[in-house]
Structures are given as structure tokens and as C-alpha cells.
Design a protein around this motif. Structure first.
Motif, PDB file in Angstrom:
ATOM      1  N   ASN A 139       7.472   7.193  -3.557  1.00 59.50           N
ATOM      2  CA  ASN A 139       6.292   8.005  -2.888  1.00 59.50           C
ATOM      3  C   ASN A 139       5.087   8.156  -3.649  1.00 59.50           C
ATOM      4  OD1 ASN A 139       5.441  11.017  -2.327  1.00 59.50           O
ATOM      5  ND2 ASN A 139       5.934  10.080  -0.518  1.00 59.50           N
ATOM      6  N   ALA A 140       5.056   8.377  -5.000  1.00 57.89           N
ATOM      7  CA  ALA A 140       3.692   8.424  -5.788  1.00 57.89           C
ATOM      8  C   ALA A 140       2.663   7.185  -5.796  1.00 57.89           C
ATOM      9  CB  ALA A 140       4.392   9.021  -7.135  1.00 57.89           C
ATOM     10  N   LEU A 141       3.445   5.969  -5.309  1.00 62.13           N
ATOM     11  CA  LEU A 141       2.393   4.896  -5.257  1.00 62.13           C
ATOM     12  C   LEU A 141       1.338   5.126  -4.120  1.00 62.13           C
ATOM     13  CD1 LEU A 141       5.148   2.121  -5.744  1.00 62.13           C
ATOM     14  CD2 LEU A 141       3.756   3.207  -7.440  1.00 62.13           C
ATOM     15  N   PHE A 142       1.769   5.855  -3.314  1.00 61.35           N
ATOM     16  CA  PHE A 142       0.907   5.981  -2.149  1.00 61.35           C
ATOM     17  C   PHE A 142       0.130   7.437  -1.815  1.00 61.35           C
ATOM     18  CE2 PHE A 142       4.415   3.260  -1.407  1.00 61.35           C
ATOM     19  CZ  PHE A 142       3.934   2.132  -1.152  1.00 61.35           C
ATOM     20  N   THR A 143      -1.115   7.438  -1.073  1.00 65.93           N
ATOM     21  CA  THR A 143      -1.601   8.634  -0.917  1.00 65.93           C
ATOM     22  C   THR A 143      -2.513   8.543   0.431  1.00 65.93           C
ATOM     23  OG1 THR A 143      -2.898  10.350  -2.117  1.00 65.93           O
ATOM     24  CG2 THR A 143      -3.763   8.109  -2.381  1.00 65.93           C
ATOM     25  N   ASN A 144      -3.044   9.669   0.720  1.00 65.60           N
ATOM     26  CA  ASN A 144      -3.941   9.717   1.809  1.00 65.60           C
ATOM     27  C   ASN A 144      -5.636  10.043   1.189  1.00 65.60           C
ATOM     28  OD1 ASN A 144      -2.921   9.490   4.741  1.00 65.60           O
ATOM     29  ND2 ASN A 144      -1.517  10.677   3.887  1.00 65.60           N
ATOM     30  N   VAL A 145      -6.350   9.058   1.225  1.00 67.15           N
ATOM     31  CA  VAL A 145      -7.510   9.088   1.141  1.00 67.15           C
ATOM     32  C   VAL A 145      -8.610   9.315   2.205  1.00 67.15           C
ATOM     33  CG1 VAL A 145      -9.707   8.174  -0.580  1.00 67.15           C
ATOM     34  CG2 VAL A 145      -7.238   7.903  -1.194  1.00 67.15           C
ATOM     35  N   LEU A 146      -9.374  10.338   2.372  1.00 61.28           N
ATOM     36  CA  LEU A 146     -10.220  10.439   3.536  1.00 61.28           C
ATOM     37  C   LEU A 146      -9.290  10.170   4.951  1.00 61.28           C
ATOM     38  CD1 LEU A 146     -13.365   8.566   2.261  1.00 61.28           C
ATOM     39  CD2 LEU A 146     -12.774  10.952   1.981  1.00 61.28           C
ATOM     40  N   GLY A 147      -8.065  10.594   4.849  1.00 57.68           N
ATOM     41  CA  GLY A 147      -7.245  10.488   6.054  1.00 57.68           C
ATOM     42  C   GLY A 147      -6.793   9.055   6.318  1.00 57.68           C
ATOM     43  N   ILE A 148      -6.998   8.564   5.307  1.00 57.63           N
ATOM     44  CA  ILE A 148      -6.368   6.985   5.424  1.00 57.63           C
ATOM     45  C   ILE A 148      -5.329   6.770   4.533  1.00 57.63           C
ATOM     46  CG2 ILE A 148      -6.957   4.350   5.101  1.00 57.63           C
ATOM     47  CD1 ILE A 148      -9.931   5.394   5.702  1.00 57.63           C
ATOM     48  N   PHE A 149      -4.150   6.268   4.702  1.00 55.13           N
ATOM     49  CA  PHE A 149      -3.106   5.982   4.075  1.00 55.13           C
ATOM     50  C   PHE A 149      -3.343   4.677   3.425  1.00 55.13           C
ATOM     51  CE2 PHE A 149       1.555   4.130   3.343  1.00 55.13           C
ATOM     52  CZ  PHE A 149       1.944   5.189   2.677  1.00 55.13           C
ATOM     53  N   VAL A 150      -3.115   4.889   1.943  1.00 55.77           N
ATOM     54  CA  VAL A 150      -3.244   3.588   0.794  1.00 55.77           C
ATOM     55  C   VAL A 150      -2.496   3.690  -0.210  1.00 55.77           C
ATOM     56  CG1 VAL A 150      -5.598   3.128   1.833  1.00 55.77           C
ATOM     57  CG2 VAL A 150      -5.277   4.953  -0.025  1.00 55.77           C
ATOM     58  N   TYR A 151      -2.617   2.830  -1.075  1.00 59.06           N
ATOM     59  CA  TYR A 151      -2.220   2.953  -2.523  1.00 59.06           C
ATOM     60  C   TYR A 151      -2.842   3.872  -3.237  1.00 59.06           C
ATOM     61  CZ  TYR A 151       1.319  -1.159  -2.652  1.00 59.06           C
ATOM     62  OH  TYR A 151       2.442  -1.730  -2.248  1.00 59.06           O
ATOM     63  N   ASN A 152      -2.145   4.518  -4.314  1.00 52.49           N
ATOM     64  CA  ASN A 152      -2.901   5.608  -4.995  1.00 52.49           C
ATOM     65  C   ASN A 152      -3.784   4.910  -6.231  1.00 52.49           C
ATOM     66  OD1 ASN A 152      -3.806   7.724  -6.135  1.00 52.49           O
ATOM     67  ND2 ASN A 152      -1.582   8.488  -6.490  1.00 52.49           N
TER      68      ASN A 152
END
Length: 207
Positions: A139-152
Motif C-alpha cells: 500500500n505504501a508504494l502508492f499515494t494520491n497527489v493532487l487527487g490523482i492515484f499514482v506511484y509514490n
């Protein structure tokens, strides 16, 4: 060698822009967090009122903004420092390119079945049979940036967008298109070129 040295020095100076606001806001973040500590509030009666805590909470929230948007700050700061002419165009293009890069990455992740739902810890544990530790790490490999789901990618993503945005700006800022498309020539073509190229970069970064 001298040219490379100057370019590295110029790049190093650009990093001072986001670092300066981080260090400044960190002071307020630390103070507001300390003044909201229950042990400190207990010994300072004037902090126990709702108004004082609301103000401290707002300061704490505001102070955390640069830390939450650090990649975007680097995407803006790098072209601002390394580009010689039309800096505002380079900064604008880098921000547009950063968002386009995130969209490209998000699209390819979705095609591969990676979404907020399929990377949720509970989903991974209950439906995919992962252990709690494995699910948390995945789960820690991914994140939301500016509301967009991407790799962290954290700051690295912003730096890539900033560097490529500056390079695209230097390459295309004087381009001349067909007379029928002359409106899009020159500086106006820079963000267009950026938004066309950066999604491909985002897709490549998935791998």
C-alpha cells in the motif's frame, strides 16, 4: 568542465526555493504542534480555550501545506532557477507537465489493475491473502497527489517534471509552426509540447 560546474551550481541554488519555505514553515509547525500537546496545554491555561486551539490548529494545518505539496514545489522551483529567459513560461509548463505526468502514470496503473480499492490494506489482507506487513508495504508504494492515484515518487517526481519542463522550454520556446497555426508558435507551444510528452514519461516511470 566549467560549464558543467556552473550548471550544477545553478541547479543547487534552485533547491533553496522549496527548502527555504520548508524550514520557515517547519518552525510554525513545530510550535503549533507543541502548543497543542495536552501536557503543555495543562500547564498553560490561556491555551485551553477553544479560540486559541482553533487558531493553533489553523496554523498547524497551514504549516503542513508545503510538506504535502513538496513535489509540486520542486517542479516549479527547478525551471525558475535554471531557465534564463521566459521563466514564467517554464514554471507554468513544468506544473502542467507534472500534472500530465501523473495522469499518464494513473492511466497505466489503472490498466494494470492498480486502483485505490485494489491497493487498500483491508482488500489486500482479506481478498488477496497478504499478511498485514506485506499489505502495508504494498500500500505504501502508492499515494494520491493532487487527487490523482499514482506511484509514490515523492520529490523525485517533481524534480523530473521540473528538469524535463526546463529542457522542453529551452527546446521549443522559439519554434515556428505553419502560418495557420501561428497562434500556437513560440512560448505558447511550450506547455503544449510539455502536456504531450509528459504523460509518456509518467507511463515509463511505472516500470
Amino acid at each position: 568542465m566549467q560549464k558543467l560546474k556552473k550548471e550544477l551550481q545553478s541547479f543547487g541554488k534552485t533547491l533553496l526555493f522549496p527548502i527555504s519555505i520548508l524550514s520557515f514553515m517547519a518552525i510554525f509547525l513545530g510550535l503549533s504542534a507543541a502548543l497543542q500537546n495536552p501536557n503543555i496545554v495543562k500547564f498553560l491555561p490561556f491555551l485551553q480555550g477553544d479560540t486559541a486551539q482553533l487558531i493553533l490548529g489553523f496554523i498547524r494545518r497551514l504549516s503542513g501545506v508545503p510538506f504535502a505539496q513538496l513535489p509540486l514545489l520542486f517542479a516549479m522551483a527547478i525551471p525558475l532557477g535554471v531557465v534564463k529567459r521566459d521563466k514564467e513560461v517554464a514554471v507554468y509548463s513544468s506544473v502542467v507537465g507534472y500534472i500530465a505526468m501523473l495522469v499518464g502514470m494513473n492511466y497505466l496503473l489503472a490498466m494494470q489493475g492498480y486502483t485505490p480499492k485494489t491497493t487498500d490494506i483491508n482488500y489486500l489482507v482479506n481478498l488477496m491473502g497478504m499478511s498485514q506487513i506485506e499489505a502495508t508495504l504494498h500500500n505504501a508504494l502508492f499515494t494520491n497527489v493532487l487527487g490523482i492515484f499514482v506511484y509514490n515518487m515523492n520529490v523525485i517526481g517533481g524534480m523530473i517534471a521540473g528538469l524535463l519542463g526546463a529542457a522542453i522550454h529551452n527546446k521549443f520556446r522559439q519554434v515556428e509552426l505553419h502560418p495557420a497555426l501561428s497562434f500556437y508558435s513560440g512560448k505558447r507551444f511550450v506547455p503544449i509540447a510539455t502536456v504531450l510528452m509528459m504523460p509518456l514519461v509518467g507511463m515509463a516511470l511505472v516500470y
